[in-house]
Design an enzyme around this catalytic site. Structure first.
Site, PDB file in Angstrom:
ATOM      1  N   GLU A  27       0.835  -1.208   0.000  1.00 28.44           N
ATOM      2  CA  GLU A  27       0.000   0.000   0.000  1.00 28.44           C
ATOM      3  C   GLU A  27       0.868   1.254   0.000  1.00 28.44           C
ATOM      4  O   GLU A  27       1.742   1.416   0.845  1.00 28.44           O
ATOM      5  CB  GLU A  27      -0.919   0.005   1.232  1.00 28.44           C
ATOM      6  CG  GLU A  27      -1.877  -1.181   1.304  1.00 28.44           C
ATOM      7  CD  GLU A  27      -2.908  -1.191   0.172  1.00 28.44           C
ATOM      8  OE1 GLU A  27      -3.029  -0.175  -0.544  1.00 28.44           O
ATOM      9  OE2 GLU A  27      -3.592  -2.229   0.014  1.00 28.44           O
ATOM     10  N   ARG A  86     -17.935  -0.087   5.269  1.00 25.00           N
ATOM     11  CA  ARG A  86     -19.035  -0.782   4.573  1.00 25.00           C
ATOM     12  C   ARG A  86     -19.706  -1.779   5.502  1.00 25.00           C
ATOM     13  O   ARG A  86     -20.864  -2.148   5.314  1.00 25.00           O
ATOM     14  CB  ARG A  86     -18.495  -1.542   3.362  1.00 25.00           C
ATOM     15  CG  ARG A  86     -18.355  -0.735   2.097  1.00 25.00           C
ATOM     16  CD  ARG A  86     -17.850  -1.598   0.960  1.00 25.00           C
ATOM     17  NE  ARG A  86     -16.559  -2.210   1.239  1.00 25.00           N
ATOM     18  CZ  ARG A  86     -16.361  -3.486   1.544  1.00 25.00           C
ATOM     19  NH1 ARG A  86     -17.361  -4.343   1.569  1.00 25.00           N
ATOM     20  NH2 ARG A  86     -15.154  -3.944   1.808  1.00 25.00           N
ATOM     21  N   CYS A 125      -8.092  -1.326   8.316  1.00 20.78           N
ATOM     22  CA  CYS A 125      -6.693  -1.383   7.872  1.00 20.78           C
ATOM     23  C   CYS A 125      -6.170   0.007   7.538  1.00 20.78           C
ATOM     24  O   CYS A 125      -5.070   0.385   7.947  1.00 20.78           O
ATOM     25  CB  CYS A 125      -6.536  -2.307   6.663  1.00 20.78           C
ATOM     26  SG  CYS A 125      -6.705  -4.044   7.088  1.00 20.78           S
ATOM     27  N   HIS A 174      -1.501  -5.517   2.282  1.00 21.26           N
ATOM     28  CA  HIS A 174      -2.703  -6.356   2.301  1.00 21.26           C
ATOM     29  C   HIS A 174      -2.371  -7.740   1.744  1.00 21.26           C
ATOM     30  O   HIS A 174      -1.540  -7.876   0.832  1.00 21.26           O
ATOM     31  CB  HIS A 174      -3.823  -5.715   1.462  1.00 21.26           C
ATOM     32  CG  HIS A 174      -4.770  -4.878   2.272  1.00 21.26           C
ATOM     33  ND1 HIS A 174      -4.933  -3.527   2.056  1.00 21.26           N
ATOM     34  CD2 HIS A 174      -5.618  -5.214   3.289  1.00 21.26           C
ATOM     35  CE1 HIS A 174      -5.840  -3.059   2.912  1.00 21.26           C
ATOM     36  NE2 HIS A 174      -6.275  -4.068   3.670  1.00 21.26           N
TER      37      HIS A 174
HETATM   38  N1  PCA Z   1      -8.748  -6.305   6.726  1.00 19.04           N
HETATM   39  C1  PCA Z   1      -9.672  -5.217   6.913  1.00 19.04           C
HETATM   40  C2  PCA Z   1      -9.630  -4.925   8.398  1.00 19.04           C
HETATM   41  C3  PCA Z   1      -8.930  -6.059   9.040  1.00 19.04           C
HETATM   42  C4  PCA Z   1      -8.337  -6.808   7.912  1.00 19.04           C
HETATM   43  O1  PCA Z   1      -7.554  -7.767   8.030  1.00 19.04           O
HETATM   44  C5  PCA Z   1      -9.368  -4.008   6.030  1.00 19.04           C
HETATM   45  O2  PCA Z   1      -8.851  -4.189   4.921  1.00 19.04           O
HETATM   46  O3  PCA Z   1      -9.652  -2.884   6.429  1.00 19.04           O
END
Ligand code: PCA
Length: 218
Positions: A85, A95, A148, A174
Site C-alpha cells: 500500500e 461498509r 486497515c 494487504h
Molecule cells: N482487513 C480489513 C480490516 C482487518 C483486515 O484484516 C481491512 O482491509 O480494512
C-alpha cells in the site's frame, strides 16, 4: 539516518472480521514472531479489528519495542497478490461494522491531520525483491476506508509526529485469502516468504536511503 540501537521489527496482523472465519494476517504475524531477519528480531502481534482500539494496542507496542520498522498486515479478500500500500488516507467510511459494531461513515481518522501520508517503506525495491523471490506482489494506491486504512494512517501519523519514533519506517501490506477461504488465494508459506523478503529489503534500504515519511498537506 540515525536509528540508534533499534533492532526490532514490529509486524501486526488483525483478528477475524466480517464473514471471514480467520485472518491470514494474524497467522503471518504469529509465524514471524521471534524470528530473526537480517539481524533484527521480529515481534509479531495480533490487533483487534476495531476502530480506535487497534491504535491503542499499536501505541503500547510502539512504546514497548521502539521498533526500527513497522509493517502492518491485513486481509483484502479480493486480491490475488500481496499488495504494497502506497497511501494512507485520513478518511474512514466503513461498509461493514467492526468487531465491536462501530461503522463510522465519512469521517477523518484524525481530525486536523494531513489528508494523506505516503508509506515510508521502500515500496519499489520491495516489489522487485519479492517478485524476484517468486511471490505474486503488486502496488496499490488505496488501502480502503475500513480498519486497515485506519491503522495505516494512525501509524504514519505517529511516525511523522512523535519524536521518539523519528527514524522508524512503516507501512502496510494487504494479503489475499488462504486456500480454504475461497478464491483468489495464496498459501500461508508463500505469504510468509514474501513478507520476510520484503522486510529484509526494507531493512537493507533503511541504511541506504535517506527518505522521510512524505505527507500530502490539505
Ligand atoms: N482487513 C480489513 C480490516 C482487518 C483486515 O484484516 C481491512 O482491509 O480494512
Amino acid at each position: 539516518m540515525k536509528t540508534g540501537a533499534r533492532d526490532t521489527v514490529l509486524v501486526t496482523g488483525f483478528d477475524a472480521f466480517g464473514t471471514h472465519a480467520m485472518n491470514p494476517s494474524a497467522l503471518v504475524a504469529q509465524t514471524l514472531h521471534q524470528r530473526q531477519i537480517a539481524g533484527c528480531r521480529v515481534i509479531g502481534a495480533e490487533l483487534p479489528t476495531v476502530f480506535g482500539l487497534c491504535l491503542e494496542r499499536l501505541d503500547s507496542l510502539l512504546a514497548r519495542h521502539q521498533p526500527l520498522l513497522v509493517v502492518g498486515l491485513g486481509l483484502a479478500a479480493g486480491c490475488a497478490a500481496l499488495q504494497l500500500e502506497r497511501v494512507a488516507l485520513n478518511r474512514e467510511d466503513a461498509r461493514i461494522p467492526d468487531n465491536q459494531g462501530a461503522q463510522p461513515q465519512d469521517r477523518p481518522v484524525i481530525p486536523g491531520a494531513p489528508a494523506a501520508y505516503l508509506s515510508s517503506l521502500p515500496i519499489d525495491a520491495m516489489l522487485r525483491s519479492m517478485s524476484a523471490a517468486g511471490v505474486p506482489v503488486q502496488t496499490s494506491q488505496n488501502a480502503g476506508a475500513f480498519v486497515c486504512n485506519h491503522l495505516f494512517f494512525g501509524l504514519m501519523h505517529r511516525l511523522a509526529s512523535v519524536p521518539a519514533l523519528h527514524g522508524t519506517r512503516g507501512g502496510f501490506i494487504h494479503l489475499p485469502q488462504l486456500p480454504d477461504q475461497g478464491s483468489p488465494h495464496m498459501p500461508l508459506a508463500q505469504m510468509v516468504h514474501g513478507i520476510r523478503t520484503g522486510i529484509r529489503c526494507a531493512l537493507a534500504a533503511s541504511t541506504a536511503l535517506v527518505q522521510q515519511p512524505g505527507n500530502i498537506e490539505t
